[in-house]
Motif scaffolding. Structure first.
Motif, mmCIF file in Angstrom:
data_model
loop_
_atom_site.group_PDB
_atom_site.id
_atom_site.type_symbol
_atom_site.label_atom_id
_atom_site.label_comp_id
_atom_site.label_asym_id
_atom_site.label_seq_id
_atom_site.Cartn_x
_atom_site.Cartn_y
_atom_site.Cartn_z
ATOM 1 N N THR A 163 40.060 103.807 61.451
ATOM 2 C CA THR A 163 39.864 104.948 60.828
ATOM 3 C C THR A 163 40.192 105.870 61.681
ATOM 4 O O THR A 163 39.710 105.810 62.931
ATOM 5 N N ASP A 164 40.866 107.105 61.241
ATOM 6 C CA ASP A 164 41.285 107.962 62.078
ATOM 7 C C ASP A 164 40.620 109.290 61.553
ATOM 8 O O ASP A 164 39.922 109.425 60.699
ATOM 9 N N GLU A 165 41.190 110.521 62.233
ATOM 10 C CA GLU A 165 40.684 111.675 61.960
ATOM 11 C C GLU A 165 41.021 112.176 60.194
ATOM 12 O O GLU A 165 40.336 112.692 59.644
ATOM 13 N N ARG A 166 42.208 111.838 59.889
ATOM 14 C CA ARG A 166 42.588 111.981 58.734
ATOM 15 C C ARG A 166 41.869 111.051 57.761
ATOM 16 O O ARG A 166 41.458 111.969 56.686
ATOM 17 N N ASP A 167 41.687 110.070 57.888
ATOM 18 C CA ASP A 167 40.618 109.183 57.134
ATOM 19 C C ASP A 167 39.385 110.038 56.788
ATOM 20 O O ASP A 167 38.852 110.139 55.615
ATOM 21 N N ARG A 168 38.899 110.396 57.856
ATOM 22 C CA ARG A 168 37.499 111.049 57.985
ATOM 23 C C ARG A 168 37.386 112.446 57.237
ATOM 24 O O ARG A 168 36.671 112.563 56.491
ATOM 25 N N GLU A 169 38.428 113.176 57.213
ATOM 26 C CA GLU A 169 38.640 114.456 56.450
ATOM 27 C C GLU A 169 38.894 114.137 55.173
ATOM 28 O O GLU A 169 38.446 114.871 54.319
ATOM 29 N N ILE A 170 39.781 113.193 54.871
ATOM 30 C CA ILE A 170 40.080 112.888 53.271
ATOM 31 C C ILE A 170 38.590 112.398 52.760
ATOM 32 O O ILE A 170 38.443 112.784 51.712
ATOM 33 N N ASN A 171 37.844 111.524 53.448
ATOM 34 C CA ASN A 171 36.599 111.238 52.772
ATOM 35 C C ASN A 171 35.717 112.231 52.442
ATOM 36 O O ASN A 171 34.869 112.308 51.694
ATOM 37 N N ARG A 172 35.675 113.157 53.530
ATOM 38 C CA ARG A 172 34.788 114.484 53.259
ATOM 39 C C ARG A 172 34.910 115.340 52.078
ATOM 40 O O ARG A 172 34.015 115.600 51.547
ATOM 41 N N ARG A 173 36.333 115.480 52.331
ATOM 42 C CA ARG A 173 36.762 116.333 51.144
ATOM 43 C C ARG A 173 36.396 115.679 49.635
ATOM 44 O O ARG A 173 36.105 116.353 48.545
ATOM 45 N N GLY A 174 36.821 114.294 49.690
ATOM 46 C CA GLY A 174 36.612 113.502 48.261
ATOM 47 C C GLY A 174 35.145 113.603 47.978
ATOM 48 O O GLY A 174 34.519 113.797 46.840
ATOM 49 N N GLU A 175 33.916 113.192 49.091
ATOM 50 C CA GLU A 175 32.720 113.249 48.709
ATOM 51 C C GLU A 175 32.180 114.742 48.498
ATOM 52 O O GLU A 175 31.369 114.779 47.568
ATOM 53 N N TYR A 176 33.000 115.737 49.045
ATOM 54 C CA TYR A 176 32.625 117.214 48.791
ATOM 55 C C TYR A 176 32.793 117.493 47.191
ATOM 56 O O TYR A 176 31.785 117.974 46.431
ATOM 57 N N VAL A 177 33.897 117.140 46.693
ATOM 58 C CA VAL A 177 34.122 117.212 45.076
ATOM 59 C C VAL A 177 33.430 116.126 44.229
ATOM 60 O O VAL A 177 32.548 116.753 43.528
ATOM 61 N N GLY A 178 33.207 114.930 44.773
ATOM 62 C CA GLY A 178 32.114 114.334 44.051
ATOM 63 C C GLY A 178 30.684 114.810 43.916
ATOM 64 O O GLY A 178 30.075 114.753 42.850
ATOM 65 N N PHE A 179 30.239 115.588 45.076
ATOM 66 C CA PHE A 179 28.862 116.224 45.003
ATOM 67 C C PHE A 179 29.065 117.127 44.046
ATOM 68 O O PHE A 179 27.932 117.424 43.132
#
Length: 139
Positions: free
Chosen positions: A73-89
């Motif tokens: 995983t890289d920074e891009r994966d972590r940022e995409i995951n964060r944004r997706g989880e943010y919307v899911g929340f």
């Protein structure tokens, strides 16, 4: 395709297919029936378990098929995951008001449980959709 993107696709697929099958089977019993007599607890718990199990098994299969990418995983994966989880929340926060309102209106447990399950499903699908769009369109 990164391993995180593969897991996101798996999550989206399982998060759509399993609840769709569950709702199709369970809600087909509603027409002309008293919802208090419909057994939904065990099937719902089974659907949740199958969804979790299928997600785990398919993620393992994806990791076995391409082992060199499994833990990367890289920074891009972590940022995409964060944004997706943010919307899911936020989707979950908004969708959870429906079961709350149903509870206040003294609706049957059948409808409250299904509204809450649907809220979780919508949140998971929204999260996966945001992640997939971010992976496909670039970050």
């Amino acid at each position: 395709m990164s391993s995180e993107e593969k897991r996101t696709w798996i999550s989206a697929l399982v998060g759509f297919v399993v609840p769709f099958a569950y709702f199709a089977i369970t809600l087909s019993k509603v027409a002309g029936a008293d919802v208090t007599t419909i057994d939904y607890v065990r099937p719902m718990l089974t659907a949740i378990g199958v969804g979790i199990g299928a997600g785990i098994v398919l993620s393992i299969v994806a990791a076995v098929v391409s082992p060199k990418d499994a833990d990367r995983t890289d920074e891009r994966d972590r940022e995409i995951n964060r944004r997706g989880e943010y919307v899911g929340f936020y989707v979950m926060s908004i969708a959870a008001t429906v079961p709350l309102i149903l509870t206040m209106a003294d609706a049957e447990h059948f409808w409250i449980a299904h509204a809450l399950y649907l809220a979780f499903v919508l949140a998971a699908l929204a999260s996966a959709a945001v992640k997939i769009v971010a992976y496909r369109r670039g970050w």
